[in-house]
Design a protein around this motif. Structure first.
Motif, PDB file in Angstrom:
ATOM      1  N   LYS A  75       0.820  -1.214   0.000  1.00  0.00           N
ATOM      2  CA  LYS A  75       0.000   0.000   0.000  1.00  0.00           C
ATOM      3  C   LYS A  75       0.852   1.262   0.000  1.00  0.00           C
ATOM      4  O   LYS A  75       0.412   2.305  -0.476  1.00  0.00           O
ATOM      5  CB  LYS A  75      -0.928   0.008   1.214  1.00  0.00           C
ATOM      6  N   ARG A  76       2.052   1.175   0.542  1.00  0.00           N
ATOM      7  CA  ARG A  76       2.938   2.339   0.556  1.00  0.00           C
ATOM      8  C   ARG A  76       3.731   2.478  -0.733  1.00  0.00           C
ATOM      9  O   ARG A  76       4.385   3.486  -0.967  1.00  0.00           O
ATOM     10  CB  ARG A  76       3.857   2.277   1.775  1.00  0.00           C
ATOM     11  N   LYS A  77       3.686   1.475  -1.580  1.00  0.00           N
ATOM     12  CA  LYS A  77       4.337   1.549  -2.888  1.00  0.00           C
ATOM     13  C   LYS A  77       3.356   1.943  -3.991  1.00  0.00           C
ATOM     14  O   LYS A  77       3.737   2.570  -4.961  1.00  0.00           O
ATOM     15  CB  LYS A  77       4.974   0.202  -3.238  1.00  0.00           C
ATOM     16  N   LEU A  78       2.101   1.528  -3.865  1.00  0.00           N
ATOM     17  CA  LEU A  78       1.068   1.788  -4.866  1.00  0.00           C
ATOM     18  C   LEU A  78      -0.179   2.324  -4.169  1.00  0.00           C
ATOM     19  O   LEU A  78      -0.398   2.070  -2.997  1.00  0.00           O
ATOM     20  CB  LEU A  78       0.688   0.489  -5.590  1.00  0.00           C
ATOM     21  N   SER A  79      -1.007   3.020  -4.894  1.00  0.00           N
ATOM     22  CA  SER A  79      -2.282   3.482  -4.359  1.00  0.00           C
ATOM     23  C   SER A  79      -3.288   2.335  -4.481  1.00  0.00           C
ATOM     24  O   SER A  79      -3.801   2.062  -5.563  1.00  0.00           O
ATOM     25  CB  SER A  79      -2.760   4.707  -5.139  1.00  0.00           C
ATOM     26  N   LEU A  80      -3.554   1.641  -3.365  1.00  0.00           N
ATOM     27  CA  LEU A  80      -4.384   0.433  -3.393  1.00  0.00           C
ATOM     28  C   LEU A  80      -5.537   0.507  -2.413  1.00  0.00           C
ATOM     29  O   LEU A  80      -5.374   0.961  -1.278  1.00  0.00           O
ATOM     30  CB  LEU A  80      -3.531  -0.800  -3.043  1.00  0.00           C
ATOM     31  N   HIS A  81      -6.693   0.034  -2.862  1.00  0.00           N
ATOM     32  CA  HIS A  81      -7.823  -0.197  -1.970  1.00  0.00           C
ATOM     33  C   HIS A  81      -7.555  -1.524  -1.274  1.00  0.00           C
ATOM     34  O   HIS A  81      -6.967  -2.435  -1.862  1.00  0.00           O
ATOM     35  CB  HIS A  81      -9.129  -0.308  -2.759  1.00  0.00           C
ATOM     36  N   GLN A  82      -8.014  -1.661  -0.025  1.00  0.00           N
ATOM     37  CA  GLN A  82      -7.774  -2.888   0.734  1.00  0.00           C
ATOM     38  C   GLN A  82      -9.060  -3.351   1.402  1.00  0.00           C
ATOM     39  O   GLN A  82      -9.816  -2.546   1.939  1.00  0.00           O
ATOM     40  CB  GLN A  82      -6.695  -2.635   1.795  1.00  0.00           C
ATOM     41  N   ASP A  83      -9.288  -4.662   1.360  1.00  0.00           N
ATOM     42  CA  ASP A  83     -10.412  -5.261   2.083  1.00  0.00           C
ATOM     43  C   ASP A  83      -9.896  -6.491   2.810  1.00  0.00           C
ATOM     44  O   ASP A  83      -9.278  -7.365   2.212  1.00  0.00           O
ATOM     45  CB  ASP A  83     -11.545  -5.649   1.130  1.00  0.00           C
ATOM     46  N   ASN A  84     -10.124  -6.533   4.128  1.00  0.00           N
ATOM     47  CA  ASN A  84      -9.665  -7.639   4.965  1.00  0.00           C
ATOM     48  C   ASN A  84     -10.839  -8.527   5.342  1.00  0.00           C
ATOM     49  O   ASN A  84     -11.919  -8.036   5.644  1.00  0.00           O
ATOM     50  CB  ASN A  84      -9.023  -7.110   6.245  1.00  0.00           C
ATOM     51  N   CYS A  85     -10.608  -9.820   5.354  1.00  0.00           N
ATOM     52  CA  CYS A  85     -11.637 -10.780   5.741  1.00  0.00           C
ATOM     53  C   CYS A  85     -11.004 -11.826   6.649  1.00  0.00           C
ATOM     54  O   CYS A  85     -10.002 -12.448   6.279  1.00  0.00           O
ATOM     55  CB  CYS A  85     -12.230 -11.440   4.498  1.00  0.00           C
ATOM     56  N   LEU A  86     -11.568 -12.003   7.833  1.00  0.00           N
ATOM     57  CA  LEU A  86     -11.092 -13.012   8.775  1.00  0.00           C
ATOM     58  C   LEU A  86     -12.058 -14.179   8.798  1.00  0.00           C
ATOM     59  O   LEU A  86     -13.274 -13.993   8.863  1.00  0.00           O
ATOM     60  CB  LEU A  86     -10.971 -12.424  10.177  1.00  0.00           C
ATOM     61  N   THR A  87     -11.517 -15.384   8.748  1.00  0.00           N
ATOM     62  CA  THR A  87     -12.309 -16.608   8.830  1.00  0.00           C
ATOM     63  C   THR A  87     -11.553 -17.600   9.699  1.00  0.00           C
ATOM     64  O   THR A  87     -10.484 -17.292  10.229  1.00  0.00           O
ATOM     65  CB  THR A  87     -12.545 -17.222   7.432  1.00  0.00           C
ATOM     66  N   SER A  88     -12.103 -18.788   9.826  1.00  0.00           N
ATOM     67  CA  SER A  88     -11.385 -19.857  10.509  1.00  0.00           C
ATOM     68  C   SER A  88     -11.596 -21.150   9.741  1.00  0.00           C
ATOM     69  O   SER A  88     -12.592 -21.317   9.043  1.00  0.00           O
ATOM     70  CB  SER A  88     -11.872 -20.009  11.949  1.00  0.00           C
ATOM     71  N   SER A  89     -10.612 -22.029   9.846  1.00  0.00           N
ATOM     72  CA  SER A  89     -10.689 -23.329   9.196  1.00  0.00           C
ATOM     73  C   SER A  89     -10.572 -24.411  10.255  1.00  0.00           C
ATOM     74  O   SER A  89      -9.755 -24.305  11.172  1.00  0.00           O
ATOM     75  CB  SER A  89      -9.548 -23.513   8.192  1.00  0.00           C
ATOM     76  N   GLU A  90     -11.378 -25.428  10.088  1.00  0.00           N
ATOM     77  CA  GLU A  90     -11.287 -26.581  10.972  1.00  0.00           C
ATOM     78  C   GLU A  90     -10.335 -27.579  10.329  1.00  0.00           C
ATOM     79  O   GLU A  90     -10.549 -28.015   9.204  1.00  0.00           O
ATOM     80  CB  GLU A  90     -12.669 -27.216  11.159  1.00  0.00           C
ATOM     81  N   ILE A  91      -9.277 -27.920  11.032  1.00  0.00           N
ATOM     82  CA  ILE A  91      -8.299 -28.889  10.559  1.00  0.00           C
ATOM     83  C   ILE A  91      -8.492 -30.168  11.373  1.00  0.00           C
ATOM     84  O   ILE A  91      -8.519 -30.123  12.606  1.00  0.00           O
ATOM     85  CB  ILE A  91      -6.848 -28.379  10.742  1.00  0.00           C
ATOM     86  N   ILE A  92      -8.608 -31.278  10.676  1.00  0.00           N
ATOM     87  CA  ILE A  92      -8.761 -32.568  11.347  1.00  0.00           C
ATOM     88  C   ILE A  92      -7.475 -33.361  11.129  1.00  0.00           C
ATOM     89  O   ILE A  92      -7.154 -33.739  10.004  1.00  0.00           O
ATOM     90  CB  ILE A  92      -9.977 -33.346  10.805  1.00  0.00           C
ATOM     91  N   ASP A  93      -6.728 -33.578  12.216  1.00  0.00           N
ATOM     92  CA  ASP A  93      -5.507 -34.375  12.163  1.00  0.00           C
ATOM     93  C   ASP A  93      -5.874 -35.833  12.364  1.00  0.00           C
ATOM     94  O   ASP A  93      -6.643 -36.175  13.270  1.00  0.00           O
ATOM     95  CB  ASP A  93      -4.528 -33.949  13.257  1.00  0.00           C
ATOM     96  N   VAL A  94      -5.320 -36.710  11.525  1.00  0.00           N
ATOM     97  CA  VAL A  94      -5.599 -38.138  11.612  1.00  0.00           C
ATOM     98  C   VAL A  94      -4.331 -38.847  12.077  1.00  0.00           C
ATOM     99  O   VAL A  94      -3.267 -38.714  11.463  1.00  0.00           O
ATOM    100  CB  VAL A  94      -6.057 -38.704  10.246  1.00  0.00           C
ATOM    101  N   TYR A 110      -8.882 -25.551  15.303  1.00  0.00           N
ATOM    102  CA  TYR A 110      -9.318 -24.425  14.487  1.00  0.00           C
ATOM    103  C   TYR A 110      -8.143 -23.471  14.284  1.00  0.00           C
ATOM    104  O   TYR A 110      -7.423 -23.141  15.224  1.00  0.00           O
ATOM    105  CB  TYR A 110     -10.487 -23.697  15.148  1.00  0.00           C
ATOM    106  N   VAL A 111      -7.970 -23.040  13.031  1.00  0.00           N
ATOM    107  CA  VAL A 111      -6.879 -22.142  12.665  1.00  0.00           C
ATOM    108  C   VAL A 111      -7.482 -20.873  12.062  1.00  0.00           C
ATOM    109  O   VAL A 111      -8.370 -20.945  11.209  1.00  0.00           O
ATOM    110  CB  VAL A 111      -5.926 -22.814  11.650  1.00  0.00           C
ATOM    111  N   SER A 112      -6.978 -19.727  12.495  1.00  0.00           N
ATOM    112  CA  SER A 112      -7.431 -18.451  11.940  1.00  0.00           C
ATOM    113  C   SER A 112      -6.899 -18.274  10.530  1.00  0.00           C
ATOM    114  O   SER A 112      -5.781 -18.675  10.223  1.00  0.00           O
ATOM    115  CB  SER A 112      -6.942 -17.292  12.805  1.00  0.00           C
ATOM    116  N   CYS A 113      -7.709 -17.646   9.675  1.00  0.00           N
ATOM    117  CA  CYS A 113      -7.329 -17.390   8.293  1.00  0.00           C
ATOM    118  C   CYS A 113      -7.614 -15.918   7.982  1.00  0.00           C
ATOM    119  O   CYS A 113      -8.570 -15.344   8.501  1.00  0.00           O
ATOM    120  CB  CYS A 113      -8.134 -18.250   7.331  1.00  0.00           C
ATOM    121  N   MET A 114      -6.786 -15.347   7.130  1.00  0.00           N
ATOM    122  CA  MET A 114      -7.009 -13.961   6.722  1.00  0.00           C
ATOM    123  C   MET A 114      -6.838 -13.853   5.222  1.00  0.00           C
ATOM    124  O   MET A 114      -5.901 -14.398   4.645  1.00  0.00           O
ATOM    125  CB  MET A 114      -6.035 -13.019   7.420  1.00  0.00           C
TER     126      MET A 114
END
Length: 152
Positions: A75-94, A110-114
């Motif tokens: 963003k400091r190199k180019l003029s950019l619009h930004q949209d952030n989205c937070l989610t989570s993923s369920e990981i099943i270890d076998v 559960y692992v956070s995702c962005m």
């Protein structure tokens, strides 16, 4: 867990409905904990230089802070619009047993995702999103500074 070994992972994601609505694989940058920030920055800058109007940075777990840093540098190199989205993923270890007579074990975590969407225009960005950030002012953008050597 000394009598078991990890044999695989399955991923079950809970995310927003409009995730990846406009993005194909070539505009996506998956940030990992091991990767060097300068490589991600160079790749994203090349995407923008080659005519892409949008780049999507994706990170999970401990790589999220690196993705935020990369987005701020871009963003400091180019003029950019930004949209952030937070989610989570369920990981099943076998886990499979190392000894006979023991059952297969599955462990959920559960692992956070962005997802950070950066765009040169507001076409691909929802300005009403809670994670929207407008482009920086012209005084804050410094394309002449080489940020790629910092924090390798």
């Amino acid at each position: 867990m000394d009598k078991y070994r990890l044999v695989g992972e399955r991923k079950s994601t809970t995310s927003s409905a409009d995730d990846d609505k406009y993005c194909s694989d070539e505009c996506e940058v998956r940030i990992t904990q091991q990767g060097k920030p300068r490589n991600y920055i160079s790749y994203a800058m090349n995407l923008f230089a080659n005519g892409s109007e949008k780049v999507v940075l994706k990170a999970m777990g401990r790589a999220i802070n690196k993705a935020v840093t990369i987005a701020e540098i871009l963003k400091r190199k180019l003029s950019l619009h930004q949209d952030n989205c937070l989610t989570s993923s369920e990981i099943i270890d076998v886990f499979e047993p190392l000894e006979e007579g023991l059952d297969l074990v599955e462990s959920k975590r559960y692992v956070s995702c962005m997802t950070i969407t950066l765009s040169t225009t507001d076409t691909y960005i929802n300005k009403n999103s809670i994670g929207y950030q407008p482009p920086l002012s012209a005084e804050e953008i410094r394309a002449d500074i080489d940020h790629t050597t910092a924090n390798n």
